[in-house]
Design a protein around this motif. Structure first.
Motif, PDB file in Angstrom:
ATOM      1  N   LEU A  47       0.814  -1.213   0.000  1.00  0.00           N
ATOM      2  CA  LEU A  47       0.000   0.000   0.000  1.00  0.00           C
ATOM      3  C   LEU A  47       0.847   1.262   0.000  1.00  0.00           C
ATOM      4  CD1 LEU A  47      -2.874  -1.084   2.384  1.00  0.00           C
ATOM      5  CD2 LEU A  47      -3.041  -0.586  -0.075  1.00  0.00           C
ATOM      6  N   ALA A  48       2.019   1.210   0.609  1.00  0.00           N
ATOM      7  CA  ALA A  48       2.913   2.370   0.590  1.00  0.00           C
ATOM      8  C   ALA A  48       3.424   2.616  -0.824  1.00  0.00           C
ATOM      9  CB  ALA A  48       4.086   2.149   1.548  1.00  0.00           C
ATOM     10  N   GLN A  49       3.688   1.547  -1.543  1.00  0.00           N
ATOM     11  CA  GLN A  49       4.246   1.682  -2.885  1.00  0.00           C
ATOM     12  C   GLN A  49       3.173   1.810  -3.969  1.00  0.00           C
ATOM     13  OE1 GLN A  49       7.465  -1.034  -3.801  1.00  0.00           O
ATOM     14  NE2 GLN A  49       8.131  -1.056  -1.666  1.00  0.00           N
ATOM     15  N   ARG A  50       1.980   1.286  -3.697  1.00  0.00           N
ATOM     16  CA  ARG A  50       0.886   1.326  -4.668  1.00  0.00           C
ATOM     17  C   ARG A  50      -0.432   1.631  -3.969  1.00  0.00           C
ATOM     18  NH1 ARG A  50       2.813  -4.367  -6.463  1.00  0.00           N
ATOM     19  NH2 ARG A  50       4.884  -3.827  -7.165  1.00  0.00           N
ATOM     20  N   PRO A  51      -0.612   2.868  -3.537  1.00  0.00           N
ATOM     21  CA  PRO A  51      -1.846   3.225  -2.814  1.00  0.00           C
ATOM     22  C   PRO A  51      -3.086   2.920  -3.649  1.00  0.00           C
ATOM     23  CG  PRO A  51      -0.260   5.040  -2.805  1.00  0.00           C
ATOM     24  CD  PRO A  51       0.276   4.004  -3.743  1.00  0.00           C
ATOM     25  N   GLY A  52      -4.141   2.524  -2.940  1.00  0.00           N
ATOM     26  CA  GLY A  52      -5.418   2.307  -3.608  1.00  0.00           C
ATOM     27  C   GLY A  52      -5.636   0.895  -4.120  1.00  0.00           C
ATOM     28  N   LEU A  53      -4.739  -0.042  -3.800  1.00  0.00           N
ATOM     29  CA  LEU A  53      -4.932  -1.417  -4.258  1.00  0.00           C
ATOM     30  C   LEU A  53      -6.191  -2.012  -3.649  1.00  0.00           C
ATOM     31  CD1 LEU A  53      -1.325  -2.951  -4.093  1.00  0.00           C
ATOM     32  CD2 LEU A  53      -2.588  -2.208  -6.113  1.00  0.00           C
ATOM     33  N   SER A  54      -6.793  -2.913  -4.371  1.00  0.00           N
ATOM     34  CA  SER A  54      -7.986  -3.607  -3.888  1.00  0.00           C
ATOM     35  C   SER A  54      -7.576  -4.817  -3.050  1.00  0.00           C
ATOM     36  CB  SER A  54      -8.817  -4.100  -5.074  1.00  0.00           C
ATOM     37  OG  SER A  54      -8.125  -5.150  -5.745  1.00  0.00           O
ATOM     38  N   ASN A  55      -8.544  -5.425  -2.393  1.00  0.00           N
ATOM     39  CA  ASN A  55      -8.327  -6.640  -1.623  1.00  0.00           C
ATOM     40  C   ASN A  55      -7.680  -7.716  -2.504  1.00  0.00           C
ATOM     41  OD1 ASN A  55      -8.786  -8.523   0.687  1.00  0.00           O
ATOM     42  ND2 ASN A  55     -10.180  -9.460  -0.773  1.00  0.00           N
ATOM     43  N   SER A  56      -8.210  -7.928  -3.694  1.00  0.00           N
ATOM     44  CA  SER A  56      -7.684  -8.962  -4.591  1.00  0.00           C
ATOM     45  C   SER A  56      -6.246  -8.670  -5.000  1.00  0.00           C
ATOM     46  CB  SER A  56      -8.556  -9.084  -5.841  1.00  0.00           C
ATOM     47  OG  SER A  56      -9.820  -9.586  -5.502  1.00  0.00           O
ATOM     48  N   GLU A  57      -5.951  -7.418  -5.318  1.00  0.00           N
ATOM     49  CA  GLU A  57      -4.587  -7.041  -5.708  1.00  0.00           C
ATOM     50  C   GLU A  57      -3.618  -7.220  -4.549  1.00  0.00           C
ATOM     51  OE1 GLU A  57      -5.613  -3.623  -9.035  1.00  0.00           O
ATOM     52  OE2 GLU A  57      -5.857  -3.153  -6.902  1.00  0.00           O
ATOM     53  N   LEU A  58      -4.044  -6.858  -3.354  1.00  0.00           N
ATOM     54  CA  LEU A  58      -3.201  -7.041  -2.181  1.00  0.00           C
ATOM     55  C   LEU A  58      -2.968  -8.522  -1.902  1.00  0.00           C
ATOM     56  CD1 LEU A  58      -4.710  -4.284   0.107  1.00  0.00           C
ATOM     57  CD2 LEU A  58      -2.338  -4.389  -0.709  1.00  0.00           C
ATOM     58  N   ALA A  59      -4.003  -9.325  -2.046  1.00  0.00           N
ATOM     59  CA  ALA A  59      -3.869 -10.772  -1.825  1.00  0.00           C
ATOM     60  C   ALA A  59      -2.854 -11.377  -2.794  1.00  0.00           C
ATOM     61  CB  ALA A  59      -5.225 -11.465  -1.976  1.00  0.00           C
ATOM     62  N   ARG A  60      -2.940 -11.008  -4.071  1.00  0.00           N
ATOM     63  CA  ARG A  60      -1.967 -11.514  -5.050  1.00  0.00           C
ATOM     64  C   ARG A  60      -0.558 -11.065  -4.704  1.00  0.00           C
ATOM     65  NH1 ARG A  60      -6.134 -10.513  -8.619  1.00  0.00           N
ATOM     66  NH2 ARG A  60      -5.370  -8.437  -9.112  1.00  0.00           N
ATOM     67  N   GLY A  61      -0.405  -9.810  -4.333  1.00  0.00           N
ATOM     68  CA  GLY A  61       0.914  -9.271  -4.019  1.00  0.00           C
ATOM     69  C   GLY A  61       1.536  -9.870  -2.768  1.00  0.00           C
ATOM     70  N   GLY A  91     -18.418  -0.755  -9.182  1.00  0.00           N
ATOM     71  CA  GLY A  91     -18.339  -2.184  -8.920  1.00  0.00           C
ATOM     72  C   GLY A  91     -18.264  -2.480  -7.437  1.00  0.00           C
ATOM     73  N   LYS A  92     -17.398  -3.459  -7.084  1.00  0.00           N
ATOM     74  CA  LYS A  92     -17.277  -3.877  -5.691  1.00  0.00           C
ATOM     75  C   LYS A  92     -15.918  -3.531  -5.089  1.00  0.00           C
ATOM     76  CE  LYS A  92     -20.291  -7.861  -6.370  1.00  0.00           C
ATOM     77  NZ  LYS A  92     -20.402  -9.313  -6.270  1.00  0.00           N
ATOM     78  N   VAL A  93     -15.052  -2.906  -5.850  1.00  0.00           N
ATOM     79  CA  VAL A  93     -13.682  -2.651  -5.408  1.00  0.00           C
ATOM     80  C   VAL A  93     -13.637  -1.535  -4.367  1.00  0.00           C
ATOM     81  CG1 VAL A  93     -11.382  -1.920  -6.147  1.00  0.00           C
ATOM     82  CG2 VAL A  93     -12.704  -3.464  -7.581  1.00  0.00           C
ATOM     83  N   LEU A  94     -12.996  -1.843  -3.223  1.00  0.00           N
ATOM     84  CA  LEU A  94     -12.784  -0.854  -2.178  1.00  0.00           C
ATOM     85  C   LEU A  94     -11.285  -0.553  -2.119  1.00  0.00           C
ATOM     86  CD1 LEU A  94     -15.025  -2.318   0.689  1.00  0.00           C
ATOM     87  CD2 LEU A  94     -15.562  -0.432  -0.862  1.00  0.00           C
ATOM     88  N   PRO A  95     -10.846   0.554  -2.743  1.00  0.00           N
ATOM     89  CA  PRO A  95      -9.417   0.872  -2.717  1.00  0.00           C
ATOM     90  C   PRO A  95      -8.956   1.174  -1.296  1.00  0.00           C
ATOM     91  CG  PRO A  95     -10.666   2.663  -3.704  1.00  0.00           C
ATOM     92  CD  PRO A  95     -11.629   1.551  -3.442  1.00  0.00           C
ATOM     93  N   THR A  96      -7.805   0.643  -0.949  1.00  0.00           N
ATOM     94  CA  THR A  96      -7.277   0.762   0.409  1.00  0.00           C
ATOM     95  C   THR A  96      -6.132   1.765   0.454  1.00  0.00           C
ATOM     96  OG1 THR A  96      -7.836  -1.580   0.709  1.00  0.00           O
ATOM     97  CG2 THR A  96      -6.410  -0.582   2.366  1.00  0.00           C
ATOM     98  N   GLN A  97      -6.108   2.566   1.500  1.00  0.00           N
ATOM     99  CA  GLN A  97      -5.058   3.567   1.701  1.00  0.00           C
ATOM    100  C   GLN A  97      -4.452   3.382   3.088  1.00  0.00           C
ATOM    101  OE1 GLN A  97      -4.283   5.974  -0.630  1.00  0.00           O
ATOM    102  NE2 GLN A  97      -5.896   5.314  -2.015  1.00  0.00           N
ATOM    103  N   LEU A  98      -3.160   3.672   3.213  1.00  0.00           N
ATOM    104  CA  LEU A  98      -2.529   3.697   4.527  1.00  0.00           C
ATOM    105  C   LEU A  98      -2.949   4.966   5.253  1.00  0.00           C
ATOM    106  CD1 LEU A  98       1.193   2.638   3.934  1.00  0.00           C
ATOM    107  CD2 LEU A  98      -0.633   1.295   4.988  1.00  0.00           C
TER     108      LEU A  98
END
Length: 163
Positions: A47-61, A91-98
């Motif tokens: 999240l520090a390097q790619r703000p706004g990632l979704s749950n799915s993107e974070l899970a893959r990463g 849609g259903k995407v909730l972008p996450t921020q630190l």
């Protein structure tokens, strides 16, 4: 000596797994006093390097399931380390921020993880480090980058977090 199997002493796959396990163990030991796991740290670093990632993107990463990441994100949100909108814009995407607390906690954890990496690479020259990175990227591309499974291989090597 193996009769029909893999020679563990010379198997690069086995050595990679052993190195990965040793790295994870060392990282967990450094993160434990901070109240973190490698997955927790990975989420904050992503999240520090790619703000706004979704749950799915974070899970893959972070190399975990979406369900595991969702549980972690809920805990991080409760603890005030991340923030997500109450409802998705599209849609259903909730972008996450630190949050500021999440940035502070990531900084502490990054220092601990960096110390592990410095220790791991203490006897390795910069040239050998560059060569190892090149070889590992090539191995990753050979396994996942051919597009045969619909995956372009991006997430396999993008996080750079040592999981």
């Amino acid at each position: 000596m193996s009769q029909d199997g893999i020679e563990l002493e010379t198997s690069l796959g086995f050595l990679l797994k052993e190195a990965s396990s040793a790295l994870r163990f060392a990282m967990e030991a450094e993160l434990r006093p901070l109240g973190m796991t490698v997955t927790h740290y990975s989420c904050l670093e992503l999240l520090a390097q790619r703000p706004g990632l979704s749950n799915s993107e974070l899970a893959r990463g972070a190399f975990v399931t979406r369900q595991s990441m969702n549980v972690l994100l809920q805990a991080l949100e409760r603890d005030g380390q991340v923030a997500r909108p109450a409802a998705a814009r599209v849609g259903k995407v909730l972008p996450t921020q630190l949050t500021p607390l999440g940035r502070k906690r990531r900084e502490q954890a990054s220092q601990a993880v960096r110390a592990v990496e410095v220790r791991m690479l203490a006897g390795v020259t910069p040239e050998d480090q560059a060569g190892a990175a090149r070889i590992l990227r090539s191995m990753i591309r050979s396994l996942v980058g051919d597009g045969a499974d619909g995956n372009d291989g991006a997430e396999a090597g993008d996080s750079g977090l040592g999981q």
